[in-house]
Design an enzyme around this catalytic site. Structure first.
Site: not given
Ligand code: FUC
Length: 356
Positions: A187, A312
């Site tokens: 992330h 992501e």
């Protein structure tokens, strides 16, 4: 490239509910093009220094200067997950409930009654065992016990970070001793022009025009949408437009080929830095950071809304409730294996004065 040279930083802290002192360690991978700092806590990518087109090192990810700041309860409670490894199930699971082989399992409901990023015992806040092979290769290992976060099965996880020229390759491997669901990602929030407070001046290109339809809690409905004008990023498009309309928090779909595909390119006309993301995952969650509110970031910066964009690569959110989505079920004897590649390049930057 950075002031840290090849030093590893050490610090001792006392984790909550654990009497043993754990050590936060910062590993440094580097070559001529890139320098990447990774913490054993949360598998956090703390820094990615790349070169702008004047060959100046630029740290292109949001984060903290002091690794201990990642453990601060105020920061953790908001789940911004700066740079972290996310698992065992990244993204959302509806109502925090899963069923497997006739048994129900309750997960933490930490996001509007749903489970987000596996809750407060997610991989982003665990200590990983590190083995640095050389300047270009780090291995992190973590054992997630049966029942951790409510998930069934003891999961043995290995994440490897490998520098090759201008690329950072991350591989995810896992095995289980009992049927379970797995979806692991990273992330990092990128800002390719960190002198600017927001990502409005960056350009995004996505190699997909299909995305999951979600309800207001960002739970997939099961329908697949073709991108409307706002969600179309088929060509390099400035993020300022979509940010004015509240930004993106969407999972774009890629064919489930099991091989590495080109997913996205993010660039800054001002620094000339170009980031390319490739992965064998079938989904890319694109989150423009609408809810970011982080104090005391690098050099004391305040990270407010839209100060970074998370790209992501992952399986689809809430797959355990959608049999039509690519399966996230992992059984004993099977091997979970995925790869994501971040490639950094630079091109000629704009010479014009620009408001960004
Ligand atoms: C992304 C988003 C979420 C969340 C989180 C921190 O995965 O999809 O909305 O805010 O990051």
């Amino acid at each position: 490239m950075s002031i840290h040279n090849n030093k590893k930083l050490f610090s001792l802290i006392l984790p909550q509910q654990n009497k043993t002192a754990m050590q936060i360690r910062e590993y440094i991978l580097k070559n001529e093009s890139l320098e990447v700092h990774i913490c054993n806590y949360g598998g956090i990518i703390k820094n990615i220094y790349t070169r702008d087109c004047d060959w100046k090192p630029v740290d292109i990810v949001l984060g903290f200067d002091d690794p201990e700041q990642y453990r601060s309860p105020g920061y953790l409670n908001a789940y911004p997950c700066l740079g972290a490894t996310i698992g065992r199930y990244a993204n959302r699971i509806h109502r925090g409930e899963i069923a497997l082989n006739g048994q129900n399992f309750s997960l933490e409901k930490n996001d509007h009654g749903n489970c987000l990023h596996s809750g407060s015992t997610g991989f982003d806040r665990q200590y990983w065992e590190g083995e640095q092979i050389d300047d270009h290769h780090l291995i992190l290992r973590y054992t997630s016990n049966d029942g951790e976060g409510g998930f069934p099965g003891k999961l043995e996880v290995t994440v490897q970070y490998i520098l090759v020229n201008n690329t950072l390759k991350i591989t995810y491997d896992a095995t289980t001793d009992r049927d379970t669901f797995v979806n692991i990602t990273h992330h990092p929030y990128f800002n390719l022009n960190p002198e600017q407070e927001t990502i409005a001046g960056l350009e995004l290109q996505l190699y997909s025009n299909r995305l999951l339809e979600t309800n207001p809690e960002l739970i997939p409905t099961g329908n697949i949408l073709t991108a409307d004008t706002d969600h179309t990023f088929h060509f390099p498009k400035r993020l300022s437009g979509i940010i004015e309309k509240s930004g993106l928090d969407d999972c774009y779909l890629f064919p489930d080929l099991g091989s590495i595909q080109l997913m996205a390119e993010l660039s800054s006309p001002q620094t000339g830095i170009l980031l390319t993301i490739l992965s064998d995952y079938p989904g890319l969650q694109v989150y423009t950071g609408k809810f970011l509110q982080v104090e005391n970031g690098k050099q004391g910066k305040h990270y407010g809304p839209f100060s970074g964009i998370a790209l992501e690569a992952q399986m689809f959110p809430d797959s355990p409730h959608h049999p039509s989505f690519p399966s996230t079920l992992l059984r004993p004897g099977e091997k979970y294996h995925h790869t994501t590649i971040y490639s950094l390049n630079c091109f000629s930057k704009e010479e014009t004065d620009d408001i960004w």
